[in-house]
Write a protein that holds these residues in place. Structure first.
Motif, PDB file in Angstrom:
ATOM      1  N   ASP A  67       0.389 -12.233  -2.296  1.00 48.13           N
ATOM      2  CA  ASP A  67       0.135 -12.816  -0.975  1.00 48.13           C
ATOM      3  C   ASP A  67       1.140 -13.923  -0.665  1.00 48.13           C
ATOM      4  N   GLU A  68       1.412 -14.796  -1.650  1.00 53.95           N
ATOM      5  CA  GLU A  68       2.392 -15.860  -1.409  1.00 53.95           C
ATOM      6  C   GLU A  68       3.772 -15.270  -1.116  1.00 53.95           C
ATOM      7  N   THR A  69       4.132 -14.212  -1.880  1.00 53.19           N
ATOM      8  CA  THR A  69       5.441 -13.584  -1.654  1.00 53.19           C
ATOM      9  C   THR A  69       5.521 -12.980  -0.259  1.00 53.19           C
ATOM     10  N   ILE A  70       4.431 -12.281   0.161  1.00 52.26           N
ATOM     11  CA  ILE A  70       4.421 -11.653   1.484  1.00 52.26           C
ATOM     12  C   ILE A  70       4.498 -12.714   2.577  1.00 52.26           C
ATOM     13  N   ARG A 107       3.162  -8.607  12.385  1.00 50.23           N
ATOM     14  CA  ARG A 107       3.365  -8.718  10.942  1.00 50.23           C
ATOM     15  C   ARG A 107       2.644  -7.552  10.274  1.00 50.23           C
ATOM     16  N   PHE A 108       3.315  -6.879   9.360  1.00 51.89           N
ATOM     17  CA  PHE A 108       2.669  -5.757   8.711  1.00 51.89           C
ATOM     18  C   PHE A 108       3.151  -5.624   7.271  1.00 51.89           C
ATOM     19  N   VAL A 109       2.381  -4.875   6.522  1.00 50.65           N
ATOM     20  CA  VAL A 109       2.698  -4.611   5.114  1.00 50.65           C
ATOM     21  C   VAL A 109       2.545  -3.111   4.874  1.00 50.65           C
ATOM     22  N   VAL A 111       3.238   0.103   1.786  1.00 57.51           N
ATOM     23  CA  VAL A 111       3.561   0.458   0.400  1.00 57.51           C
ATOM     24  C   VAL A 111       4.454   1.685   0.434  1.00 57.51           C
ATOM     25  N   SER A 112       5.663   1.559  -0.100  1.00 58.45           N
ATOM     26  CA  SER A 112       6.631   2.653  -0.120  1.00 58.45           C
ATOM     27  C   SER A 112       6.697   3.222  -1.536  1.00 58.45           C
ATOM     28  N   ARG A 113       6.210   4.462  -1.693  1.00 56.13           N
ATOM     29  CA  ARG A 113       6.291   5.107  -3.001  1.00 56.13           C
ATOM     30  C   ARG A 113       7.740   5.456  -3.352  1.00 56.13           C
ATOM     31  N   ASN A 114       8.521   5.830  -2.337  1.00 51.65           N
ATOM     32  CA  ASN A 114       9.908   6.204  -2.615  1.00 51.65           C
ATOM     33  C   ASN A 114      10.702   5.025  -3.174  1.00 51.65           C
ATOM     34  N   ARG A 115      10.469   3.837  -2.589  1.00 50.96           N
ATOM     35  CA  ARG A 115      11.186   2.657  -3.063  1.00 50.96           C
ATOM     36  C   ARG A 115      10.467   1.943  -4.191  1.00 50.96           C
ATOM     37  N   ASP A 116       9.240   2.409  -4.475  1.00 46.16           N
ATOM     38  CA  ASP A 116       8.448   1.750  -5.516  1.00 46.16           C
ATOM     39  C   ASP A 116       8.307   0.260  -5.199  1.00 46.16           C
ATOM     40  N   ALA A 117       7.934  -0.028  -3.945  1.00 44.64           N
ATOM     41  CA  ALA A 117       7.921  -1.427  -3.505  1.00 44.64           C
ATOM     42  C   ALA A 117       6.934  -1.604  -2.358  1.00 44.64           C
ATOM     43  N   ILE A 118       6.549  -2.875  -2.163  1.00 46.87           N
ATOM     44  CA  ILE A 118       5.784  -3.275  -0.987  1.00 46.87           C
ATOM     45  C   ILE A 118       6.787  -3.751   0.059  1.00 46.87           C
ATOM     46  N   LEU A 119       6.632  -3.259   1.280  1.00 46.74           N
ATOM     47  CA  LEU A 119       7.522  -3.660   2.369  1.00 46.74           C
ATOM     48  C   LEU A 119       6.780  -4.661   3.255  1.00 46.74           C
ATOM     49  N   GLY A 181      -4.754 -11.522   0.589  1.00 48.97           N
ATOM     50  CA  GLY A 181      -4.584 -12.343   1.785  1.00 48.97           C
ATOM     51  C   GLY A 181      -4.993 -11.656   3.072  1.00 48.97           C
ATOM     52  N   GLU A 182      -4.086 -11.681   4.084  1.00 47.95           N
ATOM     53  CA  GLU A 182      -4.346 -11.174   5.413  1.00 47.95           C
ATOM     54  C   GLU A 182      -4.072  -9.681   5.525  1.00 47.95           C
ATOM     55  N   THR A 183      -3.611  -9.066   4.438  1.00 48.02           N
ATOM     56  CA  THR A 183      -3.296  -7.651   4.495  1.00 48.02           C
ATOM     57  C   THR A 183      -4.554  -6.831   4.293  1.00 48.02           C
ATOM     58  N   LYS A 184      -4.424  -5.506   4.454  1.00 41.77           N
ATOM     59  CA  LYS A 184      -5.524  -4.591   4.193  1.00 41.77           C
ATOM     60  C   LYS A 184      -5.421  -3.979   2.800  1.00 41.77           C
ATOM     61  N   LEU A 185      -4.642  -4.621   1.932  1.00 42.84           N
ATOM     62  CA  LEU A 185      -4.442  -4.123   0.584  1.00 42.84           C
ATOM     63  C   LEU A 185      -5.202  -4.985  -0.417  1.00 42.84           C
ATOM     64  N   SER A 186      -5.461  -4.387  -1.579  1.00 41.41           N
ATOM     65  CA  SER A 186      -6.105  -5.111  -2.668  1.00 41.41           C
ATOM     66  C   SER A 186      -5.433  -4.723  -3.974  1.00 41.41           C
ATOM     67  N   VAL A 187      -5.434  -5.674  -4.916  1.00 38.21           N
ATOM     68  CA  VAL A 187      -4.956  -5.407  -6.263  1.00 38.21           C
ATOM     69  C   VAL A 187      -6.158  -4.963  -7.101  1.00 38.21           C
ATOM     70  N   GLN A 188      -6.006  -3.855  -7.812  1.00 37.92           N
ATOM     71  CA  GLN A 188      -7.100  -3.322  -8.627  1.00 37.92           C
ATOM     72  C   GLN A 188      -6.616  -3.127 -10.053  1.00 37.92           C
TER      73      GLN A 188
END
Length: 533
Positions: A67-70, A107-109, A111-119, A181-188
């Motif tokens: 969240d801090e990074t985003i 502002r949006f987030v 997840v890119s599987r191709n880049r193996d990264a969060i955008l 944070g403010e995203t619709k994602l969660s760490v599991q």
């Protein structure tokens, strides 16, 4: 109220610990065996609890770090956004430009599987966005090594968008989830219980083997019988849950006389299922209501679009341009340019009170009335009086009214007859002097009017005429400060040498820059006339 009814709580009728003690006393031949199993279960549960606590702390730490990074990337992108206009290269700051995804906010987030990264991205325009890639491999570092840990990103529906490893579908898992944070994602974070059990059970192998050898034969039968009987209610509850998950929503748990705490759990399950079915029905009704409202809003926008002329009529010696920007709500603003048989041009700028489809329909009716009356007569005062009489027939019952600025322009004589019925005055820039073209009058549809006051002005080469609705001067910033007439007049004077279309575009652009993203509830509508010769 039905929803506020207090649900009756179901409490167990006995203590599990007391029943275990009674069985231990009854089965004197197996006290050591039961003690060993009890200690093993207690320590194993404590181990699971410790691992689960570690997972929760680790999930919270990773979610907070992401969240801090985003947030930093969002702030950085918004700070650097204006520096990349004109197509300047953004790769030097690890920023990438991509097409703007559909249905995302500023502002949006992703997840890119191709880049193996969060955008982490910020909308740059209506078609493009700036993003910074956050490598997903970084969040999988420094995980516990005693047992495999699966870390994954899930959406708000629980679907996995990325994971560092695969587990068997049949695995029993410990899970810890923390929202980002403010995203619709969660760490599991997940760990297979079998791995923890494998580590824990080794210390009990020898003790278990000796106990089984000495007391298993004597006490095994009795333990088997009691555990089967006590476990029957739990199996019944599991079968009920399986039936429900298979679609049998009517299935319910039936209490067993040996169920004790399982009975309380089963009855609570029944109540939870009834509550979920009730909420599902409410959610379906709300969905239908939202779909109906969305359909009405779409129809309103279609009606609103039909109010505007498809083509602006060309006039020799006159540069004409229109500007229009619709707000999120449906309004009744429109402008019209209608050529009469005698060569004159009827100019209309209208703002109907209220919102929604009704305002659009009243505006559509008023435009038709004005065009019809202008086709049979060119006296502006009489045209407005008759239009008000006809409009009042329908508008009076619904308390609807429309402010209108009307003009009749004769290209041959360059004379403009005009009147203002409760509408903001048109702006005439002649040289460096601003004049307001306005007449006293009330909005159409408010009441019957016997006399309409009109005025006339002769336009000269170089004159600039701007007509607008109050959506411009009443636009506000996040602090609720209005754009106002002064800013509009200063802008017109600064851009007096530009083309009509450039002036219209610049007014709309300056209003958007002033509002700084604050939601606007009225359309921006304007016409710009420049007399060239």
């Amino acid at each position: 109220m039905k929803d506020s009814k207090i649900t009756k709580k179901h409490h167990p009728t006995g203590s599990f610990a007391r029943r275990i003690l009674a069985i231990s006393i009854l089965l004197l031949v197996i006290p050591l065996f039961l003690q060993s199993l009890f200690l093993y279960k207690q320590e194993y549960d404590q181990k699971l609890s410790d691992v689960e606590g570690d997972l929760k702390l680790l999930a919270n730490e990773r979610a907070h770090l992401i969240d801090e990074t985003i947030q930093m990337d969002w702030d950085f992108l918004e700070a650097e956004q204006g520096k990349f206009e004109g197509g300047r290269d953004v790769k030097r700051l690890y920023i990438q430009r991509i097409p703007l995804p559909q249905n995302v906010s500023n502002r949006f987030v992703m997840v890119s599987r191709n880049r193996d990264a969060i955008l982490a991205g910020v909308a740059e325009s209506s078609t493009s966005a700036l993003v910074i890639a956050i490598p997903l491999t970084g969040i999988a570092r420094d995980l516990p090594r005693a047992y495999p840990v699966r870390i994954s990103l899930v959406d708000n529906k629980g679907r996995s968008l990325w994971e560092n490893r695969k587990f068997s579908d049949s695995s029993d898992l410990l899970t810890a989830t923390d929202p980002i944070g403010e995203t619709k994602l969660s760490v599991q974070l997940q760990v297979e219980k079998s791995r923890i059990q494998g580590l824990h059970i080794q210390s009990y192998y020898f003790r278990f083997a000796t106990l089984v050898f000495f007391v298993g034969v004597f006490g095994g039968g009795a333990v088997y019988f009691f555990t089967r009987r006590i476990g029957k209610p739990l199996k019944d509850l599991c079968r009920t849950m399986e039936r429900v998950s298979g679609g049998a929503a009517h299935a319910r748990y039936t209490p067993d006389r040996m169920g004790f705490e399982i009975n309380a759990l089963g009855l609570q399950f029944n109540e939870t299922l009834d509550s979920l079915l009730h909420h599902a029905q409410e959610a379906e009704r709300e969905r239908l209501i939202r779909e109906r409202l969305a359909g009405e809003l779409r129809i309103g926008h279609e009606i609103q679009a039909s109010l505007l002329p498809l083509h602006i009529p060309g006039l020799p010696g006159v540069d004409i341009a229109a500007g229009y920007f619709a707000s999120k709500e449906v309004n009744g603003d429109f402008y019209d340019l209608f050529r009469l048989e005698d060569g004159q041009i009827l100019i209309a700028m209208c703002d109907t009170a209220g919102k929604g489809i009704s305002a659009c329909l009243f505006s559509l009716g008023l435009r038709s009335i004005l065009r019809s009356l202008a086709s049979v007569g060119s006296d502006l005062s009489e045209l407005v009086r008759k239009a008000n009489d006809l409009y009042l027939i329908d508008a009076h019952e619904s308390s609807m009214f429309s402010t209108v600025w009307l003009g009749l322009y004769n290209p041959a004589t360059q004379k403009l007859a005009y009147c203002s019925q409760g509408h903001p005055p048109a702006v005439l820039l002649r040289g460096s002097r601003i004049e307001e073209l306005w007449t006293p009058g009330i909005a159409l549809g408010a009441q019957k009017v016997d006399l309409i006051e009109t005025k006339e002005v002769t336009l000269k080469p170089g004159d600039l005429l701007v007509m607008y609705t109050d959506g411009i001067i009443e636009a506000h910033d996040p602090d609720n400060e209005l754009f106002g007439k002064e800013r509009l007049y200063e802008l017109i004077q600064r851009k007096k040498n530009a083309t009509s279309q450039q002036i219209a575009d610049r007014i709309i652009e300056d209003v958007h820059l002033f509002s700084q993203g604050a939601p606007q509830h009225d359309d921006i509508t304007l016409l710009v006339f420049r007399i060239i010769s």
